[in-house]
Design a protein around this motif. Sequence first.
Motif, mmCIF file in Angstrom:
data_model
loop_
_atom_site.group_PDB
_atom_site.id
_atom_site.type_symbol
_atom_site.label_atom_id
_atom_site.label_comp_id
_atom_site.label_asym_id
_atom_site.label_seq_id
_atom_site.Cartn_x
_atom_site.Cartn_y
_atom_site.Cartn_z
ATOM 1 N N UNK A 242 56.095 -14.091 43.251
ATOM 2 C CA UNK A 242 56.017 -14.953 42.450
ATOM 3 C C UNK A 242 54.932 -15.302 41.152
ATOM 4 N N UNK A 243 54.045 -15.624 42.241
ATOM 5 C CA UNK A 243 52.519 -15.452 41.785
ATOM 6 C C UNK A 243 52.185 -15.382 40.424
ATOM 7 N N UNK A 244 52.470 -14.070 39.669
ATOM 8 C CA UNK A 244 52.374 -13.043 39.176
ATOM 9 C C UNK A 244 53.439 -13.527 38.063
ATOM 10 N N UNK A 245 54.343 -13.436 38.687
ATOM 11 C CA UNK A 245 55.859 -13.807 37.202
ATOM 12 C C UNK A 245 55.424 -15.319 37.007
ATOM 13 N N UNK A 246 55.352 -16.181 37.747
ATOM 14 C CA UNK A 246 54.586 -17.393 36.873
ATOM 15 C C UNK A 246 53.779 -17.699 35.944
ATOM 16 N N UNK A 247 52.357 -16.712 36.053
ATOM 17 C CA UNK A 247 51.591 -16.652 34.766
ATOM 18 C C UNK A 247 52.611 -15.303 33.942
ATOM 19 N N UNK B 41 42.390 -15.245 29.740
ATOM 20 C CA UNK B 41 43.191 -15.169 30.845
ATOM 21 C C UNK B 41 41.877 -14.347 32.297
ATOM 22 N N UNK B 42 41.217 -13.465 31.908
ATOM 23 C CA UNK B 42 40.878 -12.783 32.943
ATOM 24 C C UNK B 42 39.862 -12.918 33.457
ATOM 25 N N UNK B 43 40.086 -14.275 34.619
ATOM 26 C CA UNK B 43 39.590 -15.141 35.605
ATOM 27 C C UNK B 43 41.052 -15.225 36.261
ATOM 28 N N UNK B 44 41.875 -15.413 35.375
ATOM 29 C CA UNK B 44 42.850 -15.934 36.207
ATOM 30 C C UNK B 44 43.942 -14.976 36.739
ATOM 31 N N UNK B 45 43.917 -13.828 35.275
ATOM 32 C CA UNK B 45 44.346 -13.338 35.467
ATOM 33 C C UNK B 45 44.033 -12.208 37.259
ATOM 34 N N UNK B 46 42.715 -12.284 37.506
ATOM 35 C CA UNK B 46 42.118 -11.210 38.549
ATOM 36 C C UNK B 46 42.668 -11.842 39.842
ATOM 37 N N UNK B 47 42.240 -13.070 39.181
ATOM 38 C CA UNK B 47 42.651 -14.187 40.396
ATOM 39 C C UNK B 47 44.143 -13.839 41.329
ATOM 40 N N UNK B 48 44.477 -13.928 40.358
ATOM 41 C CA UNK B 48 46.618 -14.112 40.603
ATOM 42 C C UNK B 48 46.758 -12.807 41.238
ATOM 43 N N UNK B 49 46.148 -11.438 40.456
ATOM 44 C CA UNK B 49 46.516 -10.147 40.963
ATOM 45 C C UNK B 49 45.614 -10.016 42.458
ATOM 46 N N UNK B 50 44.843 -10.187 42.390
ATOM 47 C CA UNK B 50 44.416 -10.753 44.295
ATOM 48 C C UNK B 50 45.239 -11.350 44.955
ATOM 49 N N UNK B 51 45.910 -12.415 45.005
ATOM 50 C CA UNK B 51 46.302 -13.409 45.219
ATOM 51 C C UNK B 51 47.985 -12.376 45.860
ATOM 52 N N UNK B 52 48.390 -11.816 45.009
ATOM 53 C CA UNK B 52 49.387 -11.408 44.934
ATOM 54 C C UNK B 52 49.208 -10.222 46.002
ATOM 55 N N UNK C 236 47.095 -9.814 48.581
ATOM 56 C CA UNK C 236 47.161 -10.595 49.681
ATOM 57 C C UNK C 236 48.390 -10.569 50.253
ATOM 58 N N UNK C 237 49.743 -11.407 49.635
ATOM 59 C CA UNK C 237 50.394 -12.105 49.677
ATOM 60 C C UNK C 237 52.027 -10.734 50.182
ATOM 61 N N UNK C 238 51.522 -9.409 48.913
ATOM 62 C CA UNK C 238 52.552 -9.104 49.490
ATOM 63 C C UNK C 238 52.510 -7.464 50.770
ATOM 64 N N UNK C 239 51.699 -8.105 51.539
ATOM 65 C CA UNK C 239 50.775 -7.366 52.466
ATOM 66 C C UNK C 239 51.200 -7.810 53.644
ATOM 67 N N UNK C 240 51.516 -9.319 53.224
ATOM 68 C CA UNK C 240 52.309 -10.418 54.389
ATOM 69 C C UNK C 240 53.668 -10.001 54.957
ATOM 70 N N UNK C 241 54.100 -10.240 53.419
ATOM 71 C CA UNK C 241 55.224 -9.977 53.345
ATOM 72 C C UNK C 241 56.564 -9.515 54.299
ATOM 73 N N UNK C 242 57.193 -10.024 54.913
ATOM 74 C CA UNK C 242 58.120 -9.898 56.124
ATOM 75 C C UNK C 242 59.257 -9.097 54.981
ATOM 76 N N UNK C 243 60.404 -9.377 54.198
ATOM 77 C CA UNK C 243 61.798 -9.643 53.715
ATOM 78 C C UNK C 243 61.216 -8.977 51.933
ATOM 79 N N UNK C 244 62.144 -7.721 51.904
ATOM 80 C CA UNK C 244 61.900 -6.493 50.661
ATOM 81 C C UNK C 244 63.224 -6.173 50.157
#
Length: 580
Positions: A219-224, A312-323, A325-333
Amino acid sequence: MKYGYLLLLFLFITMNTSAQQTPYELSGKKETATYEEAIKHYKTLSATYPQAKLLSYGSTDFGRPLHVLVLSKDKTFDPLVIRKANKRVLLINNGIHPGEPEGIDASMMLARDLLKSDRLSKDVVICIIPVYNIDGSFNRTGTSRANQNGPVAYGFRGNSKNYDLNRDFIKTDSRNSRTFQEIFNTWQPEVFVDTHTSNGADYQYVMTLIPTQKDKLNPILSNYMTGTMIPSLYDQMKKSGYEMIPYVNSVEETPDAGITGFLESPRYSTGYTTLHNTIGFMPETHMLKDYDKRVDATYKLLQIYIDVVVRDAKVIGENKRKADEETARQQKFALEWKLNDKISDELEFKGYAAKYKPSEVSGLDRLYYDKNAPYTKLIKQWNKFEPSVIVDKPVAYIIPKAWDKVIGLLKLNNVKVLELQKDALIEAESYYIADYKTMSKPFEGHYLHSAVKLNPVKQKLQFYEGDYLVYVNQPVNRYIVETLEPQAMDSFFNWNFFDGILGMKEHFSAYVFEDTAAELLKKTPGLREKLEEAKAKNPELRENADAQLEFVYKNSDYYEKTHLRYPVARLLTDTKLTLK
């Protein structure tokens, strides 16, 4: 003397300029470069400009390596150093279908122009694969794409094993795919572009676009992507003179009834990159437009990708980092997706009137598009996909070391795997394959499975030193889950990696086992009742002596415990194990 020097200098400059002209340009924009011409061009750029370096990786089924041209303003070509410097990486892939060569020619010119005009950004490194399907590029004709308007000659869709490489990103039957995965996981691009040419309906657009399916993307990447990146691409392409439209995936024979989004599963390049939280795009030029316009549209779109990633280099990098981290914690797939045909929006579409006239071949009505009757009207677009199968992740998957291809692919995709240091009896959840469908004809070299039904069973299983544990706490969790869960559309199971478990290795001779079965029914508590209950539910079983004998056998200790047992177990609790 001075005149002679100036003449030599002029000739040198003229020859150097000509040497950097592409075969496409030198042919009057009618021919596409061969593989050798493309590599020679990139070698010249690499030798001429210190900001360019041509790298080679692995091999392909044709025996040649895959090349990657890296464009780096500060002349840094080490991906580890580049990531530490927080730069973005844009990966452009060309010629996965060599009969769709616009990207091959456009990338050659774009790389040259970026270097000549010193337009590289310090924040973005550009990686270009000149020709991915090297095998197919050598199989060169001017007829294999019967509906396409140029170039004069081009490569063939299949590789030397006749695989469509844009179906090979999970099963990895080709060395091309294995080497691509090495490149992808070494450079870890935030944005990926795979250039193509479309088939299908006729319409006014030169360029159509397939982005990563928005509902499948993090979702973080999709929204961007949907809120910022895609609108920029459409806006800038319109300003460049090439108004775009989503890929024309028609509901019926013509686009008039509407189009749907394209669900790219992980077998496709952009479906594969989605598993790694990379935003992917598949631009598709229209086959009937003049080749020079298709190349020009591809050139301009690639330049716009670069501009947007730089912006958008900065925001793309930040979004990837957050995504990640979120994927590593994700419970349902989500493992399977379906189109919601109740939700649609309207799209302005510029097409040609679809009409019918008698065929000169059959005499029956045939479809044609009337170029003298262009139209602009609103059509429906269905592009909402929803999960149809969802699974809770385990703590870890346990994989016996015998399944070495699976382990190799996991490692290739930056999955951290750990080895058992000693034998262990481990309580885990096993899947038994209850039902599945198999294609009656091969698809890309496989009799693909689907509609998998499972019976999960918790049991203690013996594992051995050297068997592998894959903990599902990693940024590449989606690759782990969507390949190892059998129900997933492009799971390793569905691609026949584990077909050995589907067949029994032992059985019985009926005349001997009759006496054994009679004893089992007498001595095994509840077995007679279980058989009678099954006969009551199934009249065919009641009338079939062999089937009843089989029932007793399969409910006894004589029946092999590994038949239909999926060999990858699920560790459901955080069990203490001795690991290397």
